[in-house]
Design a protein around this motif. Sequence first.
Motif, PDB file in Angstrom:
ATOM      1  N   MET A 173       0.694  -1.275   0.068  1.00  0.00           N
ATOM      2  CA  MET A 173       0.034  -0.183  -0.223  1.00  0.00           C
ATOM      3  C   MET A 173       0.514   0.988   0.156  1.00  0.00           C
ATOM      4  SD  MET A 173      -3.772   0.027   0.455  1.00  0.00           S
ATOM      5  CE  MET A 173      -2.863   0.555  -1.324  1.00  0.00           C
ATOM      6  N   LYS A 174       1.242   1.181   1.066  1.00  0.00           N
ATOM      7  CA  LYS A 174       2.633   2.620   1.134  1.00  0.00           C
ATOM      8  C   LYS A 174       3.831   2.031   0.147  1.00  0.00           C
ATOM      9  CE  LYS A 174       3.212   4.925   5.204  1.00  0.00           C
ATOM     10  NZ  LYS A 174       2.899   5.274   5.982  1.00  0.00           N
ATOM     11  N   PRO A 175       4.438   3.546  -0.348  1.00  0.00           N
ATOM     12  CA  PRO A 175       5.439   3.167  -1.602  1.00  0.00           C
ATOM     13  C   PRO A 175       6.827   2.621  -0.767  1.00  0.00           C
ATOM     14  CG  PRO A 175       4.723   5.284  -1.921  1.00  0.00           C
ATOM     15  CD  PRO A 175       3.633   4.334  -0.734  1.00  0.00           C
ATOM     16  N   VAL A 176       7.607   1.879  -1.110  1.00  0.00           N
ATOM     17  CA  VAL A 176       8.734   1.854  -0.498  1.00  0.00           C
ATOM     18  C   VAL A 176       9.976   2.469  -0.794  1.00  0.00           C
ATOM     19  CG1 VAL A 176      10.385  -0.529  -1.349  1.00  0.00           C
ATOM     20  CG2 VAL A 176       7.875  -0.725  -1.825  1.00  0.00           C
ATOM     21  N   THR A 177      10.810   2.089   0.604  1.00  0.00           N
ATOM     22  CA  THR A 177      11.818   2.758   1.193  1.00  0.00           C
ATOM     23  C   THR A 177      12.917   2.421   0.755  1.00  0.00           C
ATOM     24  OG1 THR A 177      11.583   2.938   3.380  1.00  0.00           O
ATOM     25  CG2 THR A 177      10.025   4.391   2.514  1.00  0.00           C
ATOM     26  N   LEU A 178      13.368   3.411   1.019  1.00  0.00           N
ATOM     27  CA  LEU A 178      14.985   3.605   1.198  1.00  0.00           C
ATOM     28  C   LEU A 178      14.966   2.282   2.469  1.00  0.00           C
ATOM     29  CD1 LEU A 178      17.718   5.779   0.006  1.00  0.00           C
ATOM     30  CD2 LEU A 178      17.888   3.689   1.570  1.00  0.00           C
ATOM     31  N   ASP A 179      15.096   2.206   3.228  1.00  0.00           N
ATOM     32  CA  ASP A 179      14.760   1.033   3.975  1.00  0.00           C
ATOM     33  C   ASP A 179      14.582  -0.212   3.818  1.00  0.00           C
ATOM     34  OD1 ASP A 179      17.115   3.318   6.209  1.00  0.00           O
ATOM     35  OD2 ASP A 179      14.784   4.377   6.138  1.00  0.00           O
ATOM     36  N   ASP A 180      13.372  -0.059   3.560  1.00  0.00           N
ATOM     37  CA  ASP A 180      13.458  -1.868   2.958  1.00  0.00           C
ATOM     38  C   ASP A 180      14.164  -1.488   2.247  1.00  0.00           C
ATOM     39  OD1 ASP A 180      11.131  -0.390   4.446  1.00  0.00           O
ATOM     40  OD2 ASP A 180       9.701   0.221   2.449  1.00  0.00           O
ATOM     41  N   VAL A 181      14.780  -1.010   1.289  1.00  0.00           N
ATOM     42  CA  VAL A 181      15.533  -1.784   0.233  1.00  0.00           C
ATOM     43  C   VAL A 181      16.897  -2.406   0.926  1.00  0.00           C
ATOM     44  CG1 VAL A 181      17.387  -1.523  -1.224  1.00  0.00           C
ATOM     45  CG2 VAL A 181      15.013  -0.115  -1.986  1.00  0.00           C
ATOM     46  N   ALA A 182      17.085  -1.828   2.173  1.00  0.00           N
ATOM     47  CA  ALA A 182      18.243  -1.853   2.713  1.00  0.00           C
ATOM     48  C   ALA A 182      18.607  -3.383   3.539  1.00  0.00           C
ATOM     49  CB  ALA A 182      18.610  -0.772   3.229  1.00  0.00           C
ATOM     50  N   MET A 183      17.576  -3.339   4.193  1.00  0.00           N
ATOM     51  CA  MET A 183      16.662  -4.486   5.217  1.00  0.00           C
ATOM     52  C   MET A 183      17.054  -5.825   3.954  1.00  0.00           C
ATOM     53  SD  MET A 183      14.102  -5.169   7.422  1.00  0.00           S
ATOM     54  CE  MET A 183      15.391  -3.932   8.854  1.00  0.00           C
ATOM     55  N   ARG A 184      16.291  -5.469   3.148  1.00  0.00           N
ATOM     56  CA  ARG A 184      16.385  -6.640   2.392  1.00  0.00           C
ATOM     57  C   ARG A 184      17.183  -7.022   1.620  1.00  0.00           C
ATOM     58  NH1 ARG A 184      12.035  -8.964  -0.595  1.00  0.00           N
ATOM     59  NH2 ARG A 184      12.744 -10.658  -2.861  1.00  0.00           N
ATOM     60  N   ALA A 185      18.497  -6.271   0.470  1.00  0.00           N
ATOM     61  CA  ALA A 185      19.356  -6.293   0.710  1.00  0.00           C
ATOM     62  C   ALA A 185      21.155  -6.917   1.501  1.00  0.00           C
ATOM     63  CB  ALA A 185      19.763  -5.785  -0.404  1.00  0.00           C
ATOM     64  N   GLY A 186      20.154  -6.537   2.580  1.00  0.00           N
ATOM     65  CA  GLY A 186      21.521  -6.932   3.836  1.00  0.00           C
ATOM     66  C   GLY A 186      22.327  -5.887   3.454  1.00  0.00           C
ATOM     67  N   VAL A 187      22.136  -4.855   3.556  1.00  0.00           N
ATOM     68  CA  VAL A 187      23.161  -3.510   3.677  1.00  0.00           C
ATOM     69  C   VAL A 187      22.342  -2.193   4.047  1.00  0.00           C
ATOM     70  CG1 VAL A 187      24.230  -3.612   1.653  1.00  0.00           C
ATOM     71  CG2 VAL A 187      22.351  -2.247   1.240  1.00  0.00           C
ATOM     72  N   SER A 188      23.807  -0.865   4.259  1.00  0.00           N
ATOM     73  CA  SER A 188      23.158  -0.071   5.115  1.00  0.00           C
ATOM     74  C   SER A 188      21.907   0.616   4.157  1.00  0.00           C
ATOM     75  CB  SER A 188      23.559   1.065   4.995  1.00  0.00           C
ATOM     76  OG  SER A 188      24.564   1.547   4.409  1.00  0.00           O
ATOM     77  N   ALA A 189      21.045   2.001   4.807  1.00  0.00           N
ATOM     78  CA  ALA A 189      21.076   3.123   3.768  1.00  0.00           C
ATOM     79  C   ALA A 189      21.470   3.973   3.278  1.00  0.00           C
ATOM     80  CB  ALA A 189      19.988   3.365   4.628  1.00  0.00           C
ATOM     81  N   LYS A 190      22.963   3.604   3.121  1.00  0.00           N
ATOM     82  CA  LYS A 190      23.214   4.881   2.612  1.00  0.00           C
ATOM     83  C   LYS A 190      23.980   4.344   1.762  1.00  0.00           C
ATOM     84  CE  LYS A 190      26.222   8.213   1.465  1.00  0.00           C
ATOM     85  NZ  LYS A 190      25.245   9.193   0.994  1.00  0.00           N
ATOM     86  N   THR A 191      23.923   3.114   1.561  1.00  0.00           N
ATOM     87  CA  THR A 191      24.381   2.162  -0.229  1.00  0.00           C
ATOM     88  C   THR A 191      23.793   2.216  -0.132  1.00  0.00           C
ATOM     89  OG1 THR A 191      26.306   1.054   2.082  1.00  0.00           O
ATOM     90  CG2 THR A 191      25.517  -0.249  -0.014  1.00  0.00           C
ATOM     91  N   VAL A 192      22.101   1.874  -0.234  1.00  0.00           N
ATOM     92  CA  VAL A 192      21.302   1.831  -1.044  1.00  0.00           C
ATOM     93  C   VAL A 192      21.433   3.364  -1.792  1.00  0.00           C
ATOM     94  CG1 VAL A 192      18.776   1.712  -1.457  1.00  0.00           C
ATOM     95  CG2 VAL A 192      20.582   0.195   0.392  1.00  0.00           C
ATOM     96  N   SER A 193      21.812   4.946  -0.653  1.00  0.00           N
ATOM     97  CA  SER A 193      21.780   5.688  -1.783  1.00  0.00           C
ATOM     98  C   SER A 193      22.887   5.915  -2.691  1.00  0.00           C
ATOM     99  CB  SER A 193      21.629   6.721   0.020  1.00  0.00           C
ATOM    100  OG  SER A 193      21.579   7.987  -0.801  1.00  0.00           O
ATOM    101  N   ARG A 194      23.713   5.087  -2.004  1.00  0.00           N
ATOM    102  CA  ARG A 194      24.804   5.161  -3.222  1.00  0.00           C
ATOM    103  C   ARG A 194      24.799   4.556  -4.117  1.00  0.00           C
ATOM    104  NH1 ARG A 194      28.210   4.687   1.754  1.00  0.00           N
ATOM    105  NH2 ARG A 194      29.338   6.477   2.000  1.00  0.00           N
ATOM    106  N   VAL A 195      23.861   4.109  -4.277  1.00  0.00           N
ATOM    107  CA  VAL A 195      23.622   2.940  -5.638  1.00  0.00           C
ATOM    108  C   VAL A 195      22.159   3.898  -6.694  1.00  0.00           C
ATOM    109  CG1 VAL A 195      22.744   1.102  -6.289  1.00  0.00           C
ATOM    110  CG2 VAL A 195      24.581   0.299  -5.088  1.00  0.00           C
TER     111      VAL A 195
END
Lengths: 346, 346
Positions: free
Chosen positions: A1-23
């Motif tokens: 329902m709610k849009p996926v956030t960067l944190d969701d991705v970070a959790m899923r990928a097993g990395v920090s939010a900052k890393t996702v941001s970098r990508v």
Amino acid sequence: MKPVTLDDVAMRAGVSAKTVSRVVNDERSVRPQTRQRVLRAIEQLDYRPNLLARGLSGAHAYTIGLVYDNPNAYYIIAMQQGALAACDELNFNLQIRPCNSRSPGLAEELRDFANRSRLSGLVLTTPVSERTAALRRLAAYRIPFVRILSAARDPRDGSPCVYVDDRDAAYAITAHLLQLGHVRIGFLRGGRHHHASAERLRGYKDALHDYGVPWRRELVIDGDYVFDDGFRGARRLLDLAEPPTAIFGCNDEIAAGALAAAQSAGLQVPYDVSIAGFEDSPFSRHSWPPLTTARQRADIIVERATRMLIARIGGGEVANEGFNPELVVRGSTAPPRPKSRQRRRR
Amino acid sequence: MKPVTLDDVAMRAGVSAKTVSRVVNDERSVRPQTRQRVLRAIEQLDYRPNLLARGLSGAHAYTIGLVYDNPNAYYIIAMQQGALAACDELNFNLQIRPCNSRSPGLAEELRDFANRSRLSGLVLTTPVSERTAALRRLAAYRIPFVRILSAARDPRDGSPCVYVDDRDAAYAITAHLLQLGHVRIGFLRGGRHHHASAERLRGYKDALHDYGVPWRRELVIDGDYVFDDGFRGARRLLDLAEPPTAIFGCNDEIAAGALAAAQSAGLQVPYDVSIAGFEDSPFSRHSWPPLTTARQRADIIVERATRMLIARIGGGEVANEGFNPELVVRGSTAPPRPKSRQRRRR
DNA sequence: ATGAAAGCGCTAACAG
DNA sequence: CTGTTAGCGCTTTCAT
């Protein structure tokens, strides 16, 4: 329902939010392997960055503002298209901003516009780009901008711009008419607060001069960039004791008005009078006969300016760039009738 | 240097940030006296809310998206003007979004567009507003929207809309031609994926029927909403063994093409053939002769839709509203020539 | 009627 | 190369 956030991705990928941001922001300091993992998570979750959040925390909002003061719909749409093309490709957002270039608070209005949404910068089109005092203020507010202006060559004034050689194009149109054999050529001038009007008039005069034809004050008529002024101006020219055999309108809308005036006076274009415009707007193609004009690719010009602006924001050095409209000869211009067969207006 | 924030104002006024926020958002639970104090501080500091921050923390970003798929520059500009007028007054932002209404991923594209910037809602113009399957999906994503569509009456399908009675206006134009004495009336149809095309055709047929004139297949020609199709279609009609004495183009651009075709064939409008358009775009005024057409205020229609959307977001109930384009008679239509004096194409 | 605290979703500035 | 800690400027709780 709610849009996926960067944190969701970070959790899923097993990395920090900052890393996702970098990508997401395509920074290179990420191991290819990690990057892959993140990319996969992004895809699986169908993640879309929230632009507001990015804009709020970052230095700017990855959004450029397109500023114009123009009554010409085709021109505006072409400019918007160009800006959108650049923005889409470079992942920027676009905000449009019609305004009154003669408002005294122009600089502050634009500053507020930029600040309210943390715009990355502004693309200033004519005639907004010609209000030098306002621009100085805008620069003092540290709002980045790129101007589009009418000039024969690079002003090299330290402020980035794209310049369009209107003088040269107007020269080409006038020369074309002269080469056809016209000597009395009327000029319907556009609005005084557009520098382009002066440039085009200069091109007209220069061409006349080079061909040894003195310019005559009564053949140059003031007006604005609107159909009605084209109509009225042409009427006045055609009512002259010795009317011109060709009329050059400062843009296609003016020329369309002139065309209508000629037709309403029972004249046949181009046989009784030649008419040329400027801009290559659909007007020029959609009239009968279609208008000889100068092709000016507002979309490409604005796209270029937008790219320059974005490059500049990214810290790059960018050189100014010039554009030359090109002559497009169509059915509305032809040699003048031989004197003997000249037909009088009804 | 740095924009003034809400906290700055709070400090200056000697109240909490929340109170300032209340004043800015016009909530009533603030003592008049406090409100005055805050207002003064806002003025003194020349405070401007940061829209990104507000959008990020609030439920939506006080921004509406205007979605269109239309090649007609005038129409787009008029729509943008209407949307901007409403947004300016209600303190909303506008994002424009040209798109391809026939793309299979339309709903998801629009959802992402809305989510990325936390848009408050979308104004969907034709023909995007007619892609019912996509709209169902969009509604499922809980994206608020208001549609603008071509319909003779309120669809009452639970989804808010503004509807425009194209059928009625087309009927009026056709009736006008019939009343002038035309019997063979050509119809240049617009694009199939615009419901308006069908509505306008219906108005044409209904009028013929009511006036006891059977409609003839060879007088109805398919095409798109572009000049060239108007030109080609009119040529075909005029080449008929028994050509029509009047031509009704589904919009002004088509009609302008028809006008050019007639003129290029040496016919005089309206003496040899009458031509009518639809839309009241500048085209219709800027041709010679100016075109009889149906005035459709896209700006007002979109402004209305935008207001409805914003009211809806605010939780209000809003009734759908209908608009009727009105007939504008101009120089391009006149009674048919008496048979005896009919002039042949050259 | 007003305020304090806790985020909104992301990136900057540092660590490691 | 990657993670941690603070915010960006505002609005939402929930107190008071």
